[in-house]
Design a protein around this motif. Sequence first.
Motif, PDB file in Angstrom:
ATOM      1  N   SER A  11       0.803  -1.221   0.000  1.00 49.29           N
ATOM      2  CA  SER A  11       0.000   0.000   0.000  1.00 49.29           C
ATOM      3  C   SER A  11       0.839   1.277   0.000  1.00 49.29           C
ATOM      4  O   SER A  11       0.329   2.350  -0.337  1.00 49.29           O
ATOM      5  N   ARG A  12       2.124   1.160   0.353  1.00 49.93           N
ATOM      6  CA  ARG A  12       2.950   2.368   0.450  1.00 49.93           C
ATOM      7  C   ARG A  12       4.371   2.088  -0.031  1.00 49.93           C
ATOM      8  O   ARG A  12       4.776   0.951  -0.172  1.00 49.93           O
ATOM      9  N   GLY A  13       5.119   3.168  -0.246  1.00 42.84           N
ATOM     10  CA  GLY A  13       6.553   3.086  -0.467  1.00 42.84           C
ATOM     11  C   GLY A  13       6.980   2.179  -1.604  1.00 42.84           C
ATOM     12  O   GLY A  13       6.440   2.212  -2.716  1.00 42.84           O
ATOM     13  N   ARG A  16       4.237  -0.097  -3.115  1.00 38.20           N
ATOM     14  CA  ARG A  16       3.313   0.604  -4.014  1.00 38.20           C
ATOM     15  C   ARG A  16       3.940   0.831  -5.387  1.00 38.20           C
ATOM     16  O   ARG A  16       3.295   0.574  -6.422  1.00 38.20           O
ATOM     17  N   TYR A  33      -2.180  -5.740   2.078  1.00 40.09           N
ATOM     18  CA  TYR A  33      -2.025  -4.690   3.080  1.00 40.09           C
ATOM     19  C   TYR A  33      -2.494  -5.245   4.412  1.00 40.09           C
ATOM     20  O   TYR A  33      -3.214  -6.254   4.467  1.00 40.09           O
ATOM     21  N   SER A  36      -3.296  -0.390   6.331  1.00 40.34           N
ATOM     22  CA  SER A  36      -3.408   0.801   5.474  1.00 40.34           C
ATOM     23  C   SER A  36      -4.468   0.607   4.393  1.00 40.34           C
ATOM     24  O   SER A  36      -4.182   0.619   3.190  1.00 40.34           O
ATOM     25  N   GLU A  39      -4.925   3.609   1.792  1.00 43.78           N
ATOM     26  CA  GLU A  39      -3.852   3.672   0.797  1.00 43.78           C
ATOM     27  C   GLU A  39      -3.957   2.519  -0.200  1.00 43.78           C
ATOM     28  O   GLU A  39      -3.714   2.678  -1.398  1.00 43.78           O
ATOM     29  N   THR A 187      11.472   7.145   1.575  1.00 43.93           N
ATOM     30  CA  THR A 187      10.161   6.548   1.824  1.00 43.93           C
ATOM     31  C   THR A 187       9.693   6.932   3.225  1.00 43.93           C
ATOM     32  O   THR A 187      10.418   7.584   3.984  1.00 43.93           O
ATOM     33  N   ASP A 188       8.486   6.490   3.570  1.00 41.19           N
ATOM     34  CA  ASP A 188       7.942   6.766   4.903  1.00 41.19           C
ATOM     35  C   ASP A 188       8.842   6.235   6.005  1.00 41.19           C
ATOM     36  O   ASP A 188       8.893   6.785   7.098  1.00 41.19           O
TER      37      ASP A 188
END
Length: 244
Positions: A11-13, A16, A33, A36, A39, A187-188
């Motif tokens: 979902s992120r970074g 994704r 996921y 999240s 996202e 990234t996060d």
Amino acid sequence: MKKTVLITGASRGIGRETAKILAANNFNVAINYYKSEEEAEKLYCQLLDMKCDVIKVQGDVRNRVQVDNMINIIYRRFGNIDILVNNAGVAQQKLFTDISEDDWNLMFDVNIKGIFNCCQSVLPKMINSKKGKIINISSIWGITGSSCEVHYSASKAAVIGFTKALAKEVGPSNIQVNCVAPGIIETDMNSHLDASAMEELKSNTPLGVVGSARDIAEVVLFLASNKANFITGQVISPNGGFVI
């Protein structure tokens, strides 16, 4: 026939970007996921707009029952999982003397037990069909170690050892197992670093920049492709020359 990829922590970074680049290269994509959901839904809609065959599946990689359920949902939708990208992970900065048992257990439960669960769940079908690719996301700190990240570094080093050993075991079944060990990536996970810390990291990188999630996704795309069919048990570290 289109191949199907499962990306954990998508979902992120890096996850994704990996989903987006594989979707753009004609893969069916399964987005995993855990928490999240918003996202993951945004990514799901993006991939639909790209005319990708996509599914999103919630599941905690630490939990084998949830992992098996997730894998079965994907099998019912696509019939197979050709590529597994073990991307889900957690990080934490702490002095070693301040690391609690819970901190240690969380790091290893997500970063290495999650990979164990997902690999054990997909491998029987891969072995039976005599094909498949597993790509594990480690870290440069799994190679070199990092001060104030002993538990993170140890878990990511375990990913490397896991990759090399599993590659030897399943190689006779025509399954490639490789590892990507990113350097400093924007990234996060690195959002806690202030501007001066990022500038120092850039100055210590021969290319003079930190990497992007897209840089790592491009490496995953290569390893997922037929161009990498003779590559297994390897650790590729896109790090801008930070470690050579």
